[in-house]
Design an enzyme around this catalytic site. Structure first.
Site, PDB file in Angstrom:
ATOM      1  N   CYS A 117       0.833  -1.208   0.000  1.00  0.00           N
ATOM      2  CA  CYS A 117       0.000   0.000   0.000  1.00  0.00           C
ATOM      3  C   CYS A 117       0.862   1.249   0.000  1.00  0.00           C
ATOM      4  CB  CYS A 117      -0.926   0.010   1.226  1.00  0.00           C
ATOM      5  SG  CYS A 117      -0.040   0.171   2.798  1.00  0.00           S
ATOM      6  N   ASP A 551      13.573  26.220 -32.284  1.00  0.00           N
ATOM      7  CA  ASP A 551      14.778  26.575 -33.011  1.00  0.00           C
ATOM      8  C   ASP A 551      14.463  26.343 -34.495  1.00  0.00           C
ATOM      9  OD1 ASP A 551      17.496  27.132 -33.557  1.00  0.00           O
ATOM     10  OD2 ASP A 551      17.887  24.982 -33.696  1.00  0.00           O
ATOM     11  N   GLU A 644      35.520  25.591 -50.600  1.00  0.00           N
ATOM     12  CA  GLU A 644      34.724  25.187 -49.429  1.00  0.00           C
ATOM     13  C   GLU A 644      35.201  23.865 -48.836  1.00  0.00           C
ATOM     14  OE1 GLU A 644      32.470  26.992 -48.066  1.00  0.00           O
ATOM     15  OE2 GLU A 644      31.648  28.356 -49.564  1.00  0.00           O
ATOM     16  N   SER A 647      36.670  23.856 -45.410  1.00  0.00           N
ATOM     17  CA  SER A 647      35.856  24.287 -44.266  1.00  0.00           C
ATOM     18  C   SER A 647      34.958  23.146 -43.797  1.00  0.00           C
ATOM     19  CB  SER A 647      34.997  25.492 -44.668  1.00  0.00           C
ATOM     20  OG  SER A 647      34.055  25.807 -43.666  1.00  0.00           O
ATOM     21  N   GLY A 677      32.330  35.229 -40.503  1.00  0.00           N
ATOM     22  CA  GLY A 677      31.067  35.926 -40.729  1.00  0.00           C
ATOM     23  C   GLY A 677      30.897  36.489 -42.120  1.00  0.00           C
ATOM     24  N   GLY A 692      31.532  34.277 -50.686  1.00  0.00           N
ATOM     25  CA  GLY A 692      30.987  34.883 -49.484  1.00  0.00           C
ATOM     26  C   GLY A 692      29.878  35.874 -49.769  1.00  0.00           C
TER      27      GLY A 692
END
Length: 960
Positions: A117, A551, A644, A647, A677, A692
């Site tokens: 119980c 996201d 590329e 990278s 950036g 870029g």
């Protein structure tokens, strides 16, 4: 146990204390007792990196009254002397956390037998939580498990086991170390034992009831009274049927626990003993014949436990099915030494495909004997034995038990496969990557078991009631007896009947089972859909969600960018110009020097028919072909992919992948530079190549060197692509813009439906992304998301979640939905925090960890080994966004069922206890017989469990 600890500590500190007492004989006895109570412990601390860290921890602990600490940075441990009369170990742990560090904890799930119980649960939890070193103990009545978080430097599993045994329960061991077959055998043995006792009880109850209706002359003829015969017939069956209950009752009393076993024991013994006294006219007369009642009462109680055991078994079927997925054996491929010697130059390595098994010997091994990098053979119908990578072969694999997706997936060389999944039709040779507890399946089992042992906050209501339940019932039973016999003046038989009925009809078991059974079944059912809900608190929180924040990359979108557009600035001119075609003064087409390789001569001669398509000039086995758009597009991809390829960015990988698909050979790059950036820069064929955005072009003065018309056209096209929400990249070769390439991250097929379903549930939606506002709004509009937060860095997502929580509350306040008026600025801020909205944040589970932890409910998307099991409160094994809605629907359903269970458990007791006490007898002559009260008690628990079991068939509406 505590006394043992004190004794051990006393022995360890003898030298110290002897010296102390020799110098302080004048101290009084109280002071000596205080010295004897001093304890020494050693705790492991996480997060310390320097001497300053150690000093901060030491200072924090020493601030506690009665504590003295020395922290060793080399071992990351703190040695603490403390007075248990002044502080507890939990206070020391908190002081470490206040200093910004954490105490290293271990987790274990214990298997317990003998619980019946909710009071049993509370007693065990109390005993375990009182052990030094135990941070948290949560006991699940349904699964009969105890999940314990503890410091292994302070307390051991043996200490916990002994504490459980001291309460009179069975400590069966650590749950995941027990043989599953043994658990099945114990269950079958227990069920068989209960069934035998039930059969005996009802058979002899029937015989005794038959005796009651037998004419008295029959007993006179055989020379024995009915009461004596009833006693002779009942005494052995009564002992056999009621023994487990009476044993548990006296065991509880011996350990000073007041639980339902004590109540049942009192009811059963009162019935039998009063019958015995009536048989021999001791105080009571022959009208007190409860022999059949005593046996039937014990039989009904046993029947209740039998049904309860079977029902509880079904609640944990999901976890047992998961455990059953684990194969017991595997086929290991071992190198055949004889074949190896004749084939020394043909050794097994990563680059060689295994075509046949001729040079390998198959060996059957236990799953526990698999090692990392073992080569394993999986035939059609076999279960994958370990998390592995396909080394050779291809086949469809059924991963429904892991991801919840019913359609098998094609697995080829290099792809991951997971333990417990089923190979369908082909033969696979796989290399083990994760084994044992590290496999995804083992992690799922562990997570689900922990979740099933947790309690949602709503359970606290039932726990508070249970704490006072039995004393209250005992009081009601006694007052009922006193009221009927002494106050109203009814017969002793009536008073005794109400006393027994109240004792046995009251049932905290239903209250104790209301939550854990629903949580166990609900979480298990969700796991079948690949939805892993980590704890009961998440269940409750998810049911109150009013805002969903997503996201973007990898959540709303697939997270895998692909090349979309290739725009050529001048379709009439080759970019690399290996063979330049011009008209000479005579108007003839000729081939001149190759400008991409200065100083390298080429043959110059008139072209046939004065047409470019007739060019067939050979230079060092190279042919000049007709220029067309497809060739120039390939040149754009060639230059970009070559650059590329240096990278690791997802965009770079997408462009390189496109080059692979077109079978383009990449060129070497010199002077490579990653301009943060902005893009990439390097040299190919001695020429500067740029890939870029506009910022990179401005830095390299391209607006000044490029033709104004060309630059203007390129900018117009660039802005057009940007407005469409595409990732856009310039290609610049030798200071001239040669092309523009775009990439898109495709929106998941089910994103829009997910958002639409959330809106139907009155849940507002947000999207958080690091992309620019145009791109973000474009994606949001396409799926119907209400609000967008763009240009958000990963480390800013936590703050944005807080902003959403408070912003939504502020919106409601402005709309007049908040009743409380907040006058001051300070009061307004505090009010918003108190009324902050329940937010679910959905992310990839890795980069979004802070936001996932800040949200009221964090949902981590992923698949297979990519998933971060620790990140979210809910983990979706397959990246199916619809499961976000399904998880909320599951939570709502489980919480509704818990509340229904608690309602019926309360209603049962509130209605039937007064009836058992005889409230209806003066008006309608209705009186509960004790055996019927026992049956009602049994049915209450079974009803609650049955309601929970209905969740096994629940299908979230979005999945229908």
């Amino acid at each position: 146990m505590a006394q043992n600890n004190k004794t051990s500590q006393k022995n360890n500190d003898n030298d110290y204390k002897d010296k102390y007492h020799k110098d302080n004989d004048h101290k009084n006895d109280d002071h000596k007792d205080n010295e004897n109570s001093i304890k020494k412990i050693e705790i492991s601390i996480e997060g310390m990196h320097c001497a300053s860290c150690a000093l901060n921890v030491e200072t924090s602990i020493n601030k506690l009254d009665g504590a003295k600490a020395e922290v060793d940075i080399n071992t990351n441990k703190a040695r603490v002397e403390y007075d248990p009369n002044s502080i507890e170990v939990s206070d020391i742990d908190k002081s470490v956390e206040d200093a910004g560090f954490s105490v290293r904890k271990s987790e274990v799930t214990l298997k317990i037998g003998g619980m019946h119980c909710a009071n049993c649960v509370l007693n065990i939890e109390k005993a375990l939580n009182n052990l030094d070193g135990v941070s948290k103990a949560s006991v699940n009545l349904s699964s009969e498990n105890a999940f314990v978080v503890y410091d292994k430097n302070l307390v051991s599993v043996d200490d916990m086991g002994q504490s459980i045994k001291d309460l009179g329960f069975d400590f069966l061991g650590i749950a995941d170390q027990l043989d599953p077959d043994m658990d099945d055998k114990l269950y079958e043995k227990d069920i068989k034992d209960k069934k035998n006792r039930i059969i005996v009880g009802f058979v002899f109850s029937g015989i005794l009831m038959g005796i009651m209706f037998t004419p008295h002359m029959v007993f006179e003829d055989i020379g024995i009274s009915m009461s004596i015969l009833s006693l002779i017939i009942s005494i052995i069956p009564f002992g056999y049927v009621s023994y487990p209950i009476i044993k548990a009752g006296f065991n509880s009393l011996a350990h000073r626990n007041l639980d339902m076993d004590v109540m049942y024991t009192m009811g059963i013994l009162v019935a039998f003993i009063s019958s015995f006294l009536g048989t021999f006219n001791i105080v009571l007369d022959s009208s007190f014949m409860f022999y059949e009642t005593a046996i039937m009462l014990a039989s009904f109680l046993m029947l209740g436990r039998f049904l309860e055991a079977r029902a509880k078994r079904k609640t944990s079927s999901s976890i047992k099915e998961l455990i059953g997925l684990q194969p017991k054996t595997a086929t290991l491929l071992v190198k055949d030494e004889k074949t190896s010697k004749s084939n020394e130059n043909n050794e097994l390595n990563e680059n060689r495909e295994l075509i046949e098994n001729d040079e390998f010997i198959e060996k059957q091994i236990l799953i526990e004997d698999i090692s990392i990098d073992d080569l394993l053979l999986v035939r059609p119908g076999d279960k994958i034995p370990a998390d592995s990578v396909v080394f050779n072969g291809n086949s469809y694999v059924d991963e429904a038990m892991i991801t919840g997706e019913p359609i098998p997936k094609l697995k080829t060389k290099g792809e991951d496969v997971f333990a417990g999944t089923i190979n369908q039709e082909g033969i696979l040779r796989i290399k083990a990557r994760k084994i044992g507890k590290e496999t995804v399946l083992s992690q799922i089992i562990d997570l689900v078991e922990k979740a099933q042992s947790s309690k949602p906050p709503v359970q606290k209501i039932a726990d508070k009631v249970v704490k006072y339940f039995i004393p209250t019932i005992l009081t009601i039973a006694i007052l009922s007896f006193i009221g009927w016999y002494f106050v109203i003046g009814s017969s002793l038989l009536l008073a005794l009947t109400t006393f027994i009925s109240v004792l046995v009809i009251a049932c905290p078991c239903a209250l104790g089972l209301a939550t854990p059974t629903a949580v166990t079944v609900g979480i298990g059912r969700a796991a079948e859909y690949g939805i892993l809900i980590k704890n009961g608190e998440t269940l409750e929180n998810a049911g109150n969600i009013s805002v969903a924040a997503f996201d973007k990359t990898g959540t709303i979108t697939e997270g895998k960018p692909v090349v979309d557009d290739i725009f050529i600035i001048d379709e009439t001119e080759s970019i690399l110009k290996r063979n330049e075609v011009i008209k000479n003064t005579n108007g003839e087409w000729i081939v001149v020097d190759d400008p991409s390789v200065p100083g390298k001569p080429v043959n110059v001669e008139p072209l046939k028919n004065n047409a470019v398509n007739d060019v067939n000039i050979h230079r060092e086995n190279e042919s000049l072909k007709e220029l067309n758009t497809e060739d120039i597009e390939k040149e754009v991809i060639k230059l970009l992919a070559s650059l590329e390829n240096n990278s690791n960015h997802p965009i770079a990988k997408a462009i390189v992948k496109k080059a692979d698909e077109l079978n383009i050979n990449l060129e070497s790059v010199n002077n490579f530079e990653n301009v943060t950036g902005k893009g990439l820069k390097g040299e190919i064929f001695g020429k500067i190549v740029l890939a870029g955005n506009n910022s990179l072009l401005k830095d390299e003065n391209i607006p000044d060197t490029e033709n104004i018309v060309t630059y203007s056209n390129a900018q117009e096209k660039y802005n057009e692509f940007i407005s469409q929400g595409k990732t856009t990249i310039f290609l610049v070769y030798d200071n001239h813009i040669k092309g523009i390439i775009t990439l898109v991250d495709k929106i998941r097929d089910n994103s829009k439906r997910t958002i639409d379903e959330l809106h139907k549930m009155n849940i507002s939606t947000y999207m958080l992304t690091g992309d620019n506002e145009k791109t973000a709004k474009n994606v949001a509009e396409s799926v119907g998301i209400d609000n967008v937060m763009a240009n958000v860095l990963p480390n800013e997502k936590l703050d944005k979640v807080v902003e959403i929580q408070n912003q939504e509350s502020f919106k409601q306040e402005k709309e007049g939905k908040l009743k409380k008026e907040i006058e001051t600025i300070e009061g307004k801020i505090e009010g918003i925090k108190k009324n902050s909205k329940e937010v679910v944040f959905v992310g990839d589970g890795i980069n979004d960890a802070p936001a996932l932890s800040q949200a009221n409910v964090g949902v981590a998307l992923g698949s297979g080994t990519d998933i971060a099991m620790e990140s979210g409160d809910i983990v979706l094994m397959e990246g199916n966004l619809e499961n976000v809605v399904a998880a909320i629907q599951f939570s709502n359903k489980v919480m509704t069922r818990i509340k229904e269970n608690i309602f019926w458990a309360f209603a049962y007791n509130i209605i039937l206890i007064p009836v058992a006490a005889g409230v209806l007898y003066p008006f309608f002559g209705i009186l509960f017989r004790p055996e019927l009260a026992g049956l009602a008690m049994a049915l209450s628990s079974v009803t609650v469990i049955s309601l929970s079991l209905m969740l096994k068939n629940y299908i979230p509406p979005i999945k229908k």
